[in-house]
Design a protein around this motif. Sequence first.
Motif, PDB file in Angstrom:
ATOM      1  N   THR A  91     -49.777 -38.032 -13.102  1.00 42.76           N
ATOM      2  CA  THR A  91     -48.873 -39.254 -12.594  1.00 42.76           C
ATOM      3  C   THR A  91     -49.637 -40.516 -12.498  1.00 42.76           C
ATOM      4  OG1 THR A  91     -47.089 -39.902 -11.105  1.00 42.76           O
ATOM      5  CG2 THR A  91     -49.014 -38.700 -10.149  1.00 42.76           C
ATOM      6  N   CYS A  92     -48.953 -41.590 -13.239  1.00 46.22           N
ATOM      7  CA  CYS A  92     -49.653 -42.921 -13.064  1.00 46.22           C
ATOM      8  C   CYS A  92     -48.848 -43.960 -12.007  1.00 46.22           C
ATOM      9  CB  CYS A  92     -49.521 -43.409 -14.598  1.00 46.22           C
ATOM     10  SG  CYS A  92     -49.990 -42.392 -15.972  1.00 46.22           S
ATOM     11  N   GLU A  93     -49.676 -44.651 -11.460  1.00 46.38           N
ATOM     12  CA  GLU A  93     -48.975 -45.448 -10.275  1.00 46.38           C
ATOM     13  C   GLU A  93     -50.158 -46.576 -10.344  1.00 46.38           C
ATOM     14  OE1 GLU A  93     -47.419 -47.512  -7.991  1.00 46.38           O
ATOM     15  OE2 GLU A  93     -46.514 -45.670  -8.461  1.00 46.38           O
ATOM     16  N   TYR A  94     -49.355 -47.772 -10.693  1.00 41.24           N
ATOM     17  CA  TYR A  94     -50.127 -49.223 -10.455  1.00 41.24           C
ATOM     18  C   TYR A  94     -50.611 -49.625  -9.274  1.00 41.24           C
ATOM     19  CZ  TYR A  94     -50.691 -53.968 -11.515  1.00 41.24           C
ATOM     20  OH  TYR A  94     -51.206 -55.428 -11.248  1.00 41.24           O
ATOM     21  N   LEU A  95     -49.963 -49.288  -8.072  1.00 40.39           N
ATOM     22  CA  LEU A  95     -50.312 -49.788  -6.621  1.00 40.39           C
ATOM     23  C   LEU A  95     -51.161 -48.661  -6.014  1.00 40.39           C
ATOM     24  CD1 LEU A  95     -47.248 -51.869  -5.853  1.00 40.39           C
ATOM     25  CD2 LEU A  95     -49.488 -52.669  -6.401  1.00 40.39           C
ATOM     26  N   GLN A  96     -52.260 -49.154  -5.582  1.00 38.14           N
ATOM     27  CA  GLN A  96     -53.071 -48.101  -4.640  1.00 38.14           C
ATOM     28  C   GLN A  96     -52.293 -47.670  -3.464  1.00 38.14           C
ATOM     29  OE1 GLN A  96     -56.170 -46.748  -5.503  1.00 38.14           O
ATOM     30  NE2 GLN A  96     -55.651 -45.367  -3.791  1.00 38.14           N
ATOM     31  N   ARG A 103     -49.985 -39.548  -2.374  1.00 35.40           N
ATOM     32  CA  ARG A 103     -50.827 -38.218  -2.204  1.00 35.40           C
ATOM     33  C   ARG A 103     -50.718 -37.618  -1.014  1.00 35.40           C
ATOM     34  NH1 ARG A 103     -53.179 -34.656  -4.508  1.00 35.40           N
ATOM     35  NH2 ARG A 103     -53.750 -35.926  -6.372  1.00 35.40           N
ATOM     36  N   ALA A 104     -50.489 -38.472   0.516  1.00 36.66           N
ATOM     37  CA  ALA A 104     -50.176 -37.606   1.507  1.00 36.66           C
ATOM     38  C   ALA A 104     -48.812 -36.755   1.186  1.00 36.66           C
ATOM     39  CB  ALA A 104     -49.872 -38.831   2.557  1.00 36.66           C
ATOM     40  N   ASN A 105     -47.831 -37.165   0.590  1.00 38.31           N
ATOM     41  CA  ASN A 105     -46.635 -36.472   0.299  1.00 38.31           C
ATOM     42  C   ASN A 105     -46.994 -35.278  -0.315  1.00 38.31           C
ATOM     43  OD1 ASN A 105     -44.854 -38.130   2.089  1.00 38.31           O
ATOM     44  ND2 ASN A 105     -44.511 -39.435   0.226  1.00 38.31           N
ATOM     45  N   VAL A 106     -47.751 -35.466  -1.341  1.00 45.89           N
ATOM     46  CA  VAL A 106     -47.925 -34.210  -2.528  1.00 45.89           C
ATOM     47  C   VAL A 106     -48.840 -33.137  -1.706  1.00 45.89           C
ATOM     48  CG1 VAL A 106     -49.265 -33.528  -4.359  1.00 45.89           C
ATOM     49  CG2 VAL A 106     -47.878 -35.523  -4.656  1.00 45.89           C
ATOM     50  N   ASP A 107     -49.689 -33.433  -0.785  1.00 50.44           N
ATOM     51  CA  ASP A 107     -50.352 -32.833  -0.016  1.00 50.44           C
ATOM     52  C   ASP A 107     -49.581 -31.936   0.940  1.00 50.44           C
ATOM     53  OD1 ASP A 107     -52.915 -33.679  -1.321  1.00 50.44           O
ATOM     54  OD2 ASP A 107     -53.397 -34.808   0.234  1.00 50.44           O
ATOM     55  N   ALA A 108     -48.629 -32.632   1.468  1.00 47.27           N
ATOM     56  CA  ALA A 108     -47.804 -32.081   2.626  1.00 47.27           C
ATOM     57  C   ALA A 108     -46.867 -30.968   1.813  1.00 47.27           C
ATOM     58  CB  ALA A 108     -46.985 -33.086   3.299  1.00 47.27           C
ATOM     59  N   ALA A 109     -46.545 -31.346   0.742  1.00 42.08           N
ATOM     60  CA  ALA A 109     -45.347 -30.441   0.018  1.00 42.08           C
ATOM     61  C   ALA A 109     -46.383 -29.194  -0.544  1.00 42.08           C
ATOM     62  CB  ALA A 109     -44.874 -31.292  -1.145  1.00 42.08           C
ATOM     63  N   GLY A 110     -47.451 -29.169  -0.592  1.00 44.92           N
ATOM     64  CA  GLY A 110     -48.244 -27.843  -0.979  1.00 44.92           C
ATOM     65  C   GLY A 110     -48.513 -27.853  -2.343  1.00 44.92           C
ATOM     66  N   VAL A 111     -48.556 -28.850  -3.311  1.00 46.43           N
ATOM     67  CA  VAL A 111     -48.642 -28.920  -4.550  1.00 46.43           C
ATOM     68  C   VAL A 111     -49.660 -29.647  -5.097  1.00 46.43           C
ATOM     69  CG1 VAL A 111     -46.312 -28.099  -5.082  1.00 46.43           C
ATOM     70  CG2 VAL A 111     -46.889 -30.598  -4.986  1.00 46.43           C
ATOM     71  N   SER A 112     -50.739 -30.108  -4.149  1.00 47.02           N
ATOM     72  CA  SER A 112     -51.936 -31.143  -4.550  1.00 47.02           C
ATOM     73  C   SER A 112     -52.847 -30.619  -5.526  1.00 47.02           C
ATOM     74  CB  SER A 112     -52.499 -31.353  -3.215  1.00 47.02           C
ATOM     75  OG  SER A 112     -53.218 -30.315  -2.733  1.00 47.02           O
ATOM     76  N   HIS A 113     -52.685 -29.205  -5.599  1.00 42.45           N
ATOM     77  CA  HIS A 113     -53.742 -28.340  -6.579  1.00 42.45           C
ATOM     78  C   HIS A 113     -53.136 -28.719  -7.945  1.00 42.45           C
ATOM     79  CE1 HIS A 113     -50.547 -25.459  -5.526  1.00 42.45           C
ATOM     80  NE2 HIS A 113     -50.915 -24.714  -6.656  1.00 42.45           N
ATOM     81  N   LYS A 114     -51.803 -28.891  -8.147  1.00 44.26           N
ATOM     82  CA  LYS A 114     -51.388 -29.413  -9.464  1.00 44.26           C
ATOM     83  C   LYS A 114     -51.311 -30.574  -9.820  1.00 44.26           C
ATOM     84  CE  LYS A 114     -47.836 -25.682  -8.457  1.00 44.26           C
ATOM     85  NZ  LYS A 114     -46.387 -25.351  -8.634  1.00 44.26           N
ATOM     86  N   VAL A 115     -51.461 -31.339  -8.877  1.00 40.59           N
ATOM     87  CA  VAL A 115     -51.272 -33.018  -9.138  1.00 40.59           C
ATOM     88  C   VAL A 115     -52.519 -33.869  -9.262  1.00 40.59           C
ATOM     89  CG1 VAL A 115     -50.087 -35.060  -8.317  1.00 40.59           C
ATOM     90  CG2 VAL A 115     -48.861 -32.930  -8.098  1.00 40.59           C
ATOM     91  N   GLU A 116     -52.625 -34.745 -10.217  1.00 36.89           N
ATOM     92  CA  GLU A 116     -53.777 -35.929 -10.233  1.00 36.89           C
ATOM     93  C   GLU A 116     -52.883 -37.080 -10.234  1.00 36.89           C
ATOM     94  OE1 GLU A 116     -57.308 -37.507 -13.298  1.00 36.89           O
ATOM     95  OE2 GLU A 116     -56.091 -35.497 -13.662  1.00 36.89           O
ATOM     96  N   ILE A 117     -53.181 -37.772  -9.236  1.00 43.80           N
ATOM     97  CA  ILE A 117     -52.769 -39.351  -9.273  1.00 43.80           C
ATOM     98  C   ILE A 117     -53.669 -40.332  -9.842  1.00 43.80           C
ATOM     99  CG2 ILE A 117     -51.515 -41.004  -8.102  1.00 43.80           C
ATOM    100  CD1 ILE A 117     -50.818 -38.642  -5.813  1.00 43.80           C
ATOM    101  N   ARG A 118     -53.344 -41.141 -10.746  1.00 46.58           N
ATOM    102  CA  ARG A 118     -54.137 -42.003 -11.437  1.00 46.58           C
ATOM    103  C   ARG A 118     -53.824 -43.335 -11.200  1.00 46.58           C
ATOM    104  NH1 ARG A 118     -57.436 -40.406 -16.803  1.00 46.58           N
ATOM    105  NH2 ARG A 118     -57.709 -38.043 -16.184  1.00 46.58           N
ATOM    106  N   THR A 119     -54.466 -44.298 -10.543  1.00 50.54           N
ATOM    107  CA  THR A 119     -53.967 -45.922 -10.214  1.00 50.54           C
ATOM    108  C   THR A 119     -54.444 -46.621 -11.230  1.00 50.54           C
ATOM    109  OG1 THR A 119     -56.059 -46.036  -8.924  1.00 50.54           O
ATOM    110  CG2 THR A 119     -53.998 -45.309  -7.742  1.00 50.54           C
ATOM    111  N   GLY A 120     -53.678 -47.690 -11.387  1.00 48.80           N
ATOM    112  CA  GLY A 120     -53.697 -48.814 -12.487  1.00 48.80           C
ATOM    113  C   GLY A 120     -52.687 -48.913 -13.403  1.00 48.80           C
ATOM    114  N   ALA A 121     -52.919 -50.046 -13.949  1.00 49.68           N
ATOM    115  CA  ALA A 121     -51.815 -50.134 -15.314  1.00 49.68           C
ATOM    116  C   ALA A 121     -51.562 -49.164 -15.933  1.00 49.68           C
ATOM    117  CB  ALA A 121     -52.327 -51.287 -15.948  1.00 49.68           C
TER     118      ALA A 121
END
Length: 225
Positions: A91-96, A103-121
Amino acid sequence: MFEHKPRPEWTAVEEYLSDVVVHPDDAVQRAVRSAEDAGMPPIEVTPNAGKLLKLLVAASGARKVLEIGTLAGFSTIWMAQGMPDDGRLVTCEYLQKHADVARANVDAAGVSHKVEIRTGAALDTLAALEAEGAGPFDFVFIDADKENNPQYLEWAVRLGRAGTSIVMDNVVWEGVALDPSLDEVNAPGIIGALRMMGEDSRLDATVIQTVGSKGWDGFALAVVR
Protein backbone atom coordinates in the motif's frame (compact mmCIF):
# COMPACT_ATOMS: atom_id res chain seq x y z
CA MET A 1 -11.78 20.48 0.64
CA PHE A 2 -14.57 19.55 -1.76
CA GLU A 3 -17.89 19.32 0.06
CA HIS A 4 -20.00 16.18 -0.28
CA LYS A 5 -23.68 16.45 0.59
CA PRO A 6 -25.10 13.33 2.23
CA ARG A 7 -28.80 13.14 3.03
CA PRO A 8 -29.87 11.86 6.47
CA GLU A 9 -31.81 8.92 5.05
CA TRP A 10 -28.80 7.77 3.02
CA THR A 11 -26.66 7.70 6.14
CA ALA A 12 -29.37 5.99 8.17
CA VAL A 13 -29.73 3.17 5.64
CA GLU A 14 -25.94 2.81 5.43
CA GLU A 15 -25.71 2.46 9.20
CA TYR A 16 -28.55 -0.09 9.20
CA LEU A 17 -26.85 -2.18 6.52
CA SER A 18 -23.54 -1.96 8.33
CA ASP A 19 -25.11 -3.18 11.58
CA VAL A 20 -27.33 -5.90 10.08
CA VAL A 21 -25.21 -7.24 7.20
CA VAL A 22 -21.61 -6.00 7.20
CA HIS A 23 -20.61 -6.36 10.88
CA PRO A 24 -17.33 -4.38 10.83
CA ASP A 25 -14.99 -5.85 13.42
CA ASP A 26 -13.04 -4.09 16.16
CA ALA A 27 -9.96 -3.74 13.94
CA VAL A 28 -11.62 -1.62 11.27
CA GLN A 29 -13.57 0.39 13.83
CA ARG A 30 -10.29 1.10 15.62
CA ALA A 31 -8.84 2.40 12.35
CA VAL A 32 -11.65 4.94 12.03
CA ARG A 33 -11.22 6.12 15.63
CA SER A 34 -7.46 6.42 15.29
CA ALA A 35 -7.85 8.54 12.16
CA GLU A 36 -10.19 10.88 14.03
CA ASP A 37 -7.82 11.07 16.99
CA ALA A 38 -4.94 11.93 14.66
CA GLY A 39 -6.90 14.72 12.99
CA MET A 40 -6.96 12.94 9.64
CA PRO A 41 -9.74 13.73 7.17
CA PRO A 42 -12.80 11.41 7.38
CA ILE A 43 -12.39 10.10 3.84
CA GLU A 44 -11.97 6.37 4.45
CA VAL A 45 -14.33 4.06 2.57
CA THR A 46 -17.59 3.19 4.29
CA PRO A 47 -17.94 -0.19 6.04
CA ASN A 48 -20.14 -1.62 3.28
CA ALA A 49 -17.56 -0.55 0.69
CA GLY A 50 -14.74 -1.99 2.79
CA LYS A 51 -16.57 -5.30 3.04
CA LEU A 52 -17.10 -5.25 -0.73
CA LEU A 53 -13.34 -4.86 -1.24
CA LYS A 54 -12.72 -7.81 1.07
CA LEU A 55 -15.21 -9.98 -0.82
CA LEU A 56 -13.85 -8.96 -4.23
CA VAL A 57 -10.31 -9.82 -3.13
CA ALA A 58 -11.46 -13.16 -1.75
CA ALA A 59 -13.67 -14.00 -4.75
CA SER A 60 -10.87 -13.23 -7.21
CA GLY A 61 -8.43 -15.39 -5.27
CA ALA A 62 -5.98 -12.49 -5.16
CA ARG A 63 -2.66 -13.28 -3.52
CA LYS A 64 -0.92 -10.00 -4.43
CA VAL A 65 -2.80 -6.75 -3.87
CA LEU A 66 -1.73 -3.17 -4.58
CA GLU A 67 -3.38 -0.22 -2.86
CA ILE A 68 -2.80 3.40 -3.87
CA GLY A 69 -3.80 5.58 -0.92
CA THR A 70 -3.50 4.12 2.60
CA LEU A 71 -4.74 6.84 4.96
CA ALA A 72 -5.30 5.09 8.33
CA GLY A 73 -5.32 1.60 6.88
CA PHE A 74 -9.11 1.08 6.94
CA SER A 75 -9.44 -0.40 3.44
CA THR A 76 -6.01 -2.01 3.84
CA ILE A 77 -7.28 -4.11 6.72
CA TRP A 78 -10.46 -5.10 4.91
CA MET A 79 -8.53 -6.32 1.86
CA ALA A 80 -5.86 -8.07 3.90
CA GLN A 81 -8.63 -9.97 5.68
CA GLY A 82 -9.82 -11.24 2.30
CA MET A 83 -6.38 -12.58 1.32
CA PRO A 84 -4.82 -15.95 2.13
CA ASP A 85 -2.41 -16.00 5.05
CA ASP A 86 0.61 -16.00 2.74
CA GLY A 87 -0.71 -13.15 0.59
CA ARG A 88 1.08 -9.83 0.12
CA LEU A 89 -0.48 -6.37 0.06
CA VAL A 90 1.61 -3.33 -0.86
CA THR A 91 0.00 0.00 0.00
CA CYS A 92 1.26 3.47 -0.98
CA GLU A 93 0.90 6.43 1.39
CA TYR A 94 2.26 9.91 0.74
CA LEU A 95 2.44 11.16 4.35
CA GLN A 96 4.61 9.50 6.99
CA LYS A 97 2.16 10.54 9.73
CA HIS A 98 -0.63 8.64 8.02
CA ALA A 99 1.62 5.66 7.38
CA ASP A 100 2.51 5.49 11.08
CA VAL A 101 -1.17 5.47 12.08
CA ALA A 102 -1.92 2.84 9.45
CA ARG A 103 0.95 0.62 10.61
CA ALA A 104 -0.38 0.66 14.18
CA ASN A 105 -3.85 -0.24 12.92
CA VAL A 106 -2.59 -3.03 10.66
CA ASP A 107 -0.54 -4.45 13.54
CA ALA A 108 -3.55 -4.35 15.87
CA ALA A 109 -5.68 -6.11 13.25
CA GLY A 110 -3.24 -9.02 13.12
CA VAL A 111 -2.55 -8.73 9.39
CA SER A 112 0.85 -7.01 9.50
CA HIS A 113 2.57 -10.11 8.07
CA LYS A 114 0.64 -9.54 4.83
CA VAL A 115 1.05 -5.76 4.55
CA GLU A 116 3.91 -3.56 3.39
CA ILE A 117 3.40 0.20 3.69
CA ARG A 118 5.54 2.37 1.42
CA THR A 119 5.72 6.12 1.97
CA GLY A 120 6.32 8.88 -0.52
CA ALA A 121 4.74 10.02 -3.77
CA ALA A 122 2.77 7.10 -5.15
CA LEU A 123 3.98 7.65 -8.71
CA ASP A 124 7.56 7.22 -7.49
CA THR A 125 6.63 4.13 -5.47
CA LEU A 126 4.84 2.56 -8.44
CA ALA A 127 7.86 3.12 -10.67
CA ALA A 128 10.05 1.52 -8.01
CA LEU A 129 7.75 -1.50 -7.79
CA GLU A 130 8.04 -1.98 -11.54
CA ALA A 131 11.83 -1.70 -11.37
CA GLU A 132 11.87 -4.31 -8.62
CA GLY A 133 9.72 -6.70 -10.62
CA ALA A 134 7.16 -6.67 -7.80
CA GLY A 135 4.20 -7.46 -10.06
CA PRO A 136 2.05 -8.73 -11.40
CA PHE A 137 -0.60 -7.79 -8.88
CA ASP A 138 -3.91 -9.64 -8.93
CA PHE A 139 -6.02 -6.81 -7.51
CA VAL A 140 -5.50 -3.04 -7.39
CA PHE A 141 -7.45 -0.49 -5.34
CA ILE A 142 -7.04 3.20 -6.26
CA ASP A 143 -8.18 5.74 -3.67
CA ALA A 144 -5.70 8.62 -3.56
CA ASP A 145 -5.47 12.13 -5.01
CA LYS A 146 -7.91 12.32 -7.90
CA GLU A 147 -5.68 14.55 -10.01
CA ASN A 148 -3.42 11.58 -10.79
CA ASN A 149 -6.17 9.01 -11.39
CA PRO A 150 -5.28 8.45 -15.07
CA GLN A 151 -1.62 7.88 -14.19
CA TYR A 152 -2.56 5.53 -11.35
CA LEU A 153 -4.81 3.59 -13.69
CA GLU A 154 -2.01 3.27 -16.23
CA TRP A 155 0.29 1.94 -13.51
CA ALA A 156 -2.38 -0.51 -12.37
CA VAL A 157 -2.45 -1.96 -15.87
CA ARG A 158 1.34 -2.05 -16.16
CA LEU A 159 1.73 -3.72 -12.78
CA GLY A 160 -1.13 -6.12 -13.42
CA ARG A 161 -1.80 -8.98 -15.81
CA ALA A 162 -4.66 -10.29 -17.89
CA GLY A 163 -7.44 -10.84 -15.38
CA THR A 164 -6.27 -8.31 -12.79
CA SER A 165 -9.19 -6.52 -11.12
CA ILE A 166 -8.96 -2.77 -10.57
CA VAL A 167 -11.29 -0.80 -8.30
CA MET A 168 -11.19 3.00 -8.36
CA ASP A 169 -13.13 4.90 -5.70
CA ASN A 170 -14.80 8.33 -5.93
CA VAL A 171 -15.53 8.39 -9.64
CA VAL A 172 -18.94 10.12 -9.43
CA TRP A 173 -17.92 12.81 -6.90
CA GLU A 174 -21.27 14.62 -6.72
CA GLY A 175 -21.66 14.45 -10.51
CA VAL A 176 -18.55 16.35 -11.60
CA ALA A 177 -18.50 14.49 -14.92
CA LEU A 178 -21.63 16.45 -15.85
CA ASP A 179 -20.32 19.73 -14.47
CA PRO A 180 -16.51 19.85 -14.07
CA SER A 181 -16.75 23.37 -12.66
CA LEU A 182 -18.00 21.84 -9.39
CA ASP A 183 -14.42 20.81 -8.60
CA GLU A 184 -11.89 22.13 -11.06
CA VAL A 185 -9.02 20.48 -9.16
CA ASN A 186 -10.29 16.89 -9.09
CA ALA A 187 -12.72 16.73 -12.01
CA PRO A 188 -10.10 16.47 -14.80
CA GLY A 189 -8.45 13.42 -13.21
CA ILE A 190 -11.76 11.72 -12.47
CA ILE A 191 -13.09 12.31 -15.98
CA GLY A 192 -9.77 11.35 -17.59
CA ALA A 193 -9.72 8.00 -15.80
CA LEU A 194 -13.35 7.29 -16.73
CA ARG A 195 -12.63 8.01 -20.38
CA MET A 196 -9.58 5.78 -20.26
CA MET A 197 -11.67 2.93 -18.85
CA GLY A 198 -14.18 3.35 -21.64
CA GLU A 199 -11.69 3.75 -24.49
CA ASP A 200 -8.58 1.74 -23.61
CA SER A 201 -8.71 -1.67 -25.30
CA ARG A 202 -6.73 -3.16 -22.40
CA LEU A 203 -9.64 -2.62 -20.01
CA ASP A 204 -13.22 -3.78 -19.62
CA ALA A 205 -15.02 -1.66 -17.03
CA THR A 206 -18.22 -0.48 -15.41
CA VAL A 207 -19.21 2.15 -12.84
CA ILE A 208 -21.65 1.85 -9.94
CA GLN A 209 -23.24 4.95 -8.43
CA THR A 210 -23.61 5.04 -4.65
CA VAL A 211 -25.19 7.25 -2.01
CA GLY A 212 -24.47 7.29 1.70
CA SER A 213 -22.60 9.12 4.43
CA LYS A 214 -20.01 10.22 1.86
CA GLY A 215 -22.66 11.81 -0.34
CA TRP A 216 -23.38 11.02 -4.00
CA ASP A 217 -20.47 9.07 -5.38
CA GLY A 218 -19.52 5.75 -6.94
CA PHE A 219 -16.75 3.36 -7.83
CA ALA A 220 -15.41 1.85 -11.03
CA LEU A 221 -14.52 -1.80 -11.52
CA ALA A 222 -12.23 -2.74 -14.39
CA VAL A 223 -10.60 -5.96 -15.48
CA VAL A 224 -7.39 -6.04 -17.48
CA ARG A 225 -7.95 -7.95 -20.75
